[in-house]
Design a protein around this motif. Structure first.
Motif, PDB file in Angstrom:
ATOM      1  N   LEU A  59       0.904  -1.318   0.003  1.00  0.00           N
ATOM      2  CA  LEU A  59      -0.149  -0.111   0.152  1.00  0.00           C
ATOM      3  C   LEU A  59       0.909   1.253  -0.060  1.00  0.00           C
ATOM      4  CD1 LEU A  59       0.063   1.505   2.941  1.00  0.00           C
ATOM      5  CD2 LEU A  59      -1.251  -0.470   3.736  1.00  0.00           C
ATOM      6  N   ILE A  60       2.237   1.089   0.209  1.00  0.00           N
ATOM      7  CA  ILE A  60       2.871   2.349   0.574  1.00  0.00           C
ATOM      8  C   ILE A  60       3.127   3.266  -0.741  1.00  0.00           C
ATOM      9  CG2 ILE A  60       5.263   3.234   0.881  1.00  0.00           C
ATOM     10  CD1 ILE A  60       5.580   0.904   2.985  1.00  0.00           C
ATOM     11  N   LEU A  61       3.499   2.767  -1.910  1.00  0.00           N
ATOM     12  CA  LEU A  61       3.590   3.514  -3.162  1.00  0.00           C
ATOM     13  C   LEU A  61       2.189   3.984  -3.690  1.00  0.00           C
ATOM     14  CD1 LEU A  61       6.605   1.905  -4.845  1.00  0.00           C
ATOM     15  CD2 LEU A  61       6.460   3.921  -3.404  1.00  0.00           C
ATOM     16  N   PRO A  62       1.183   3.023  -3.964  1.00  0.00           N
ATOM     17  CA  PRO A  62      -0.055   3.638  -4.251  1.00  0.00           C
ATOM     18  C   PRO A  62      -0.648   4.709  -3.326  1.00  0.00           C
ATOM     19  CG  PRO A  62      -0.290   1.215  -3.716  1.00  0.00           C
ATOM     20  CD  PRO A  62       1.165   1.606  -3.790  1.00  0.00           C
ATOM     21  N   THR A  63      -0.463   4.675  -2.079  1.00  0.00           N
ATOM     22  CA  THR A  63      -0.914   5.471  -1.357  1.00  0.00           C
ATOM     23  C   THR A  63      -0.317   6.811  -1.579  1.00  0.00           C
ATOM     24  OG1 THR A  63      -1.519   3.963   0.511  1.00  0.00           O
ATOM     25  CG2 THR A  63      -1.201   6.321   1.281  1.00  0.00           C
ATOM     26  N   LEU A  64       0.997   6.910  -1.786  1.00  0.00           N
ATOM     27  CA  LEU A  64       1.704   7.892  -2.080  1.00  0.00           C
ATOM     28  C   LEU A  64       1.331   8.805  -3.180  1.00  0.00           C
ATOM     29  CD1 LEU A  64       4.273   9.904  -1.132  1.00  0.00           C
ATOM     30  CD2 LEU A  64       5.562   8.297  -2.597  1.00  0.00           C
ATOM     31  N   ALA A  65       1.076   7.868  -4.408  1.00  0.00           N
ATOM     32  CA  ALA A  65       0.493   8.431  -5.715  1.00  0.00           C
ATOM     33  C   ALA A  65      -0.676   8.986  -5.626  1.00  0.00           C
ATOM     34  CB  ALA A  65       0.620   7.250  -6.778  1.00  0.00           C
ATOM     35  N   THR A  66      -1.707   8.317  -4.943  1.00  0.00           N
ATOM     36  CA  THR A  66      -3.120   8.893  -5.066  1.00  0.00           C
ATOM     37  C   THR A  66      -3.294   9.904  -4.206  1.00  0.00           C
ATOM     38  OG1 THR A  66      -3.659   7.152  -3.396  1.00  0.00           O
ATOM     39  CG2 THR A  66      -4.262   6.373  -5.505  1.00  0.00           C
ATOM     40  N   ALA A  93       1.533  14.651  14.022  1.00  0.00           N
ATOM     41  CA  ALA A  93       1.024  13.284  13.402  1.00  0.00           C
ATOM     42  C   ALA A  93       2.280  12.679  12.858  1.00  0.00           C
ATOM     43  CB  ALA A  93      -0.099  13.441  12.598  1.00  0.00           C
ATOM     44  N   LEU A  94       3.059  13.741  12.086  1.00  0.00           N
ATOM     45  CA  LEU A  94       4.365  12.995  11.312  1.00  0.00           C
ATOM     46  C   LEU A  94       5.556  12.631  12.212  1.00  0.00           C
ATOM     47  CD1 LEU A  94       4.568  15.522   8.457  1.00  0.00           C
ATOM     48  CD2 LEU A  94       3.454  13.240   8.415  1.00  0.00           C
ATOM     49  N   VAL A  95       5.531  13.296  13.211  1.00  0.00           N
ATOM     50  CA  VAL A  95       6.644  12.664  14.427  1.00  0.00           C
ATOM     51  C   VAL A  95       6.290  11.378  15.134  1.00  0.00           C
ATOM     52  CG1 VAL A  95       7.721  13.592  16.582  1.00  0.00           C
ATOM     53  CG2 VAL A  95       7.664  15.063  14.752  1.00  0.00           C
ATOM     54  N   ALA A  96       4.923  11.360  15.485  1.00  0.00           N
ATOM     55  CA  ALA A  96       4.330  10.478  16.136  1.00  0.00           C
ATOM     56  C   ALA A  96       4.433   8.881  14.967  1.00  0.00           C
ATOM     57  CB  ALA A  96       2.869  10.427  16.334  1.00  0.00           C
ATOM     58  N   LEU A  97       4.188   9.212  13.718  1.00  0.00           N
ATOM     59  CA  LEU A  97       4.209   8.210  12.734  1.00  0.00           C
ATOM     60  C   LEU A  97       5.546   7.570  12.634  1.00  0.00           C
ATOM     61  CD1 LEU A  97       2.660   8.179   9.272  1.00  0.00           C
ATOM     62  CD2 LEU A  97       4.990   7.735   9.521  1.00  0.00           C
ATOM     63  N   LEU A  98       6.527   8.410  12.618  1.00  0.00           N
ATOM     64  CA  LEU A  98       7.965   8.015  12.368  1.00  0.00           C
ATOM     65  C   LEU A  98       8.423   7.299  13.542  1.00  0.00           C
ATOM     66  CD1 LEU A  98       9.629  11.255  10.955  1.00  0.00           C
ATOM     67  CD2 LEU A  98       9.373   9.196   9.701  1.00  0.00           C
ATOM     68  N   ILE A  99       8.164   7.599  14.784  1.00  0.00           N
ATOM     69  CA  ILE A  99       8.481   6.692  15.954  1.00  0.00           C
ATOM     70  C   ILE A  99       7.735   5.528  15.999  1.00  0.00           C
ATOM     71  CG2 ILE A  99       8.284   6.746  18.572  1.00  0.00           C
ATOM     72  CD1 ILE A  99       8.406  10.047  18.291  1.00  0.00           C
ATOM     73  N   SER A 100       6.495   5.436  15.762  1.00  0.00           N
ATOM     74  CA  SER A 100       5.653   4.138  15.770  1.00  0.00           C
ATOM     75  C   SER A 100       6.039   3.329  14.807  1.00  0.00           C
ATOM     76  CB  SER A 100       4.302   4.456  15.897  1.00  0.00           C
ATOM     77  OG  SER A 100       3.619   4.926  14.953  1.00  0.00           O
ATOM     78  N   LEU A 195       6.789   6.037   3.691  1.00  0.00           N
ATOM     79  CA  LEU A 195       7.808   5.563   2.806  1.00  0.00           C
ATOM     80  C   LEU A 195       9.184   5.827   3.526  1.00  0.00           C
ATOM     81  CD1 LEU A 195       8.890   4.720  -0.054  1.00  0.00           C
ATOM     82  CD2 LEU A 195       9.055   7.075  -0.457  1.00  0.00           C
ATOM     83  N   PHE A 196       9.664   6.405   3.867  1.00  0.00           N
ATOM     84  CA  PHE A 196      11.063   6.658   4.480  1.00  0.00           C
ATOM     85  C   PHE A 196      11.011   5.546   5.586  1.00  0.00           C
ATOM     86  CE2 PHE A 196      11.212  10.467   1.879  1.00  0.00           C
ATOM     87  CZ  PHE A 196      12.375   9.984   1.322  1.00  0.00           C
ATOM     88  N   ALA A 197       9.960   5.832   6.584  1.00  0.00           N
ATOM     89  CA  ALA A 197       9.999   4.888   7.893  1.00  0.00           C
ATOM     90  C   ALA A 197      10.064   3.572   7.877  1.00  0.00           C
ATOM     91  CB  ALA A 197       8.682   5.430   8.666  1.00  0.00           C
ATOM     92  N   HIS A 198       9.479   3.089   6.522  1.00  0.00           N
ATOM     93  CA  HIS A 198       9.479   1.583   6.311  1.00  0.00           C
ATOM     94  C   HIS A 198      10.762   1.094   5.253  1.00  0.00           C
ATOM     95  CE1 HIS A 198       6.472   0.549   8.939  1.00  0.00           C
ATOM     96  NE2 HIS A 198       5.396   1.408   8.205  1.00  0.00           N
ATOM     97  N   LEU A 199      11.261   2.191   4.637  1.00  0.00           N
ATOM     98  CA  LEU A 199      12.834   1.816   4.045  1.00  0.00           C
ATOM     99  C   LEU A 199      13.677   1.600   5.347  1.00  0.00           C
ATOM    100  CD1 LEU A 199      12.971   4.818   1.321  1.00  0.00           C
ATOM    101  CD2 LEU A 199      12.860   2.150   1.018  1.00  0.00           C
ATOM    102  N   GLY A 200      13.343   2.199   6.255  1.00  0.00           N
ATOM    103  CA  GLY A 200      14.403   1.963   7.568  1.00  0.00           C
ATOM    104  C   GLY A 200      13.852   0.786   8.098  1.00  0.00           C
TER     105      GLY A 200
END
Length: 260
Positions: A59-66, A93-100, A195-200
């Motif tokens: 879901l990561i790339l289609p979510t980014l595109a849409t 929200a973005l800080v919480a997302l990167l941490i979780s 995207l970047f979080a799950h590349l990591g």
């Protein structure tokens, strides 16, 4: 459950691939119509065919595109106005997302599903029954921070950050065109972070990247149809459709939690 870590020619049968295509098209259609639910539909649908890490990667790339399409549909200036208006919500929200996002491998799936599904079912049911929750314009800072933390935290480890945000925007009685764009901007920035979080985290890697890329044109095709439907419905119908999608998504998440 088929393990796509072994995917190759013939690893999946035609019925399985047909189901994967149908899930991506449906996710795009619903997103185009109400502005959200793509991650919920794809995590749920793909998760019944492939492993959870593959469903999340898919879901990561289609979510980014849409979300990019959705955010910029009314033009860059309107998108930037949304960023400024919701800057506190977005930042928290973005800080919480990167941490979780780093909790994917340690948090039990049942706990994750119950945390998302329960409150969303309660909210959607009460709204559909006429007990409308309304927030002041602008909302209190404490309310904005709390919703942003919940949305970001859930989004990082599940890829599903839409329901808390949609409930928040619905309670603010946001007009449908503005709500669609707000969601596109918020989810779009969240998708970049995801995207970047799950590349990591290793969820999006050399093996899963082609699968995620394959989902992009399917999701965009479904979204094109959904946007045509969105333009034809009025505000009241849009609100009911949004709440129905929220309710169905929440019930499905609870079903999955109880079946684990």
């Amino acid at each position: 459950m088929m393990d796509l870590s072994m995917m190759g020619p013939g690893a999946l049968g035609p019925w399985a691939w047909g189901a994967i295509v149908a899930v991506a098209l449906l996710a795009g259609l619903v997103k185009g119509m109400v502005g959200f639910a793509m991650p919920m539909i794809m995590v749920s649908g793909l998760g019944s065919i492939v492993g959870p890490d593959w469903a999340l990667a898919g879901l990561i790339l289609p979510t980014l595109a849409t979300n990019g399409w959705q955010a910029l549909r009314l033009g860059p200036a309107a998108a930037w106005a949304v960023v400024k208006r919701f800057r506190v919500f977005l930042g928290v929200a973005l800080v919480a997302l990167l941490i979780s996002a780093q909790l994917v491998s340690v948090l039990p799936e049942r706990v994750m599903l119950l945390m998302i599904g329960g409150p969303i079912v309660l909210f959607a049911l009460t709204q559909l029954m006429g007990r409308q929750l309304r927030l002041a314009h602008p909302p209190k800072r404490a309310v904005e921070l709390a919703v942003a933390l919940v949305a970001g935290f859930i989004g990082g480890f599940s890829g599903v950050w839409g329901p808390p945000t949609v409930a928040y925007l619905t309670a603010l009685e946001t007009p449908k065109r503005e709500q669609i764009q707000v969601q596109g901007v918020i989810y779009g920035l969240g998708a970049v972070s995801l995207l970047f979080a799950h590349l990591g985290s290793g969820v999006l890697r050399a093996e899963t990247l082609p699968f995620s890329l394959m989902m992009v044109p399917l999701a965009l095709a479904g979204m094109w149809v959904g946007l045509r439907l969105h333009d034809r419905i009025d505000q009241a119908t849009f609100r009911r459709a949004t709440l129905v999608v929220l309710l169905v998504a929440g019930l499905n998440l609870l079903r999955r939690a109880l079946m684990l």
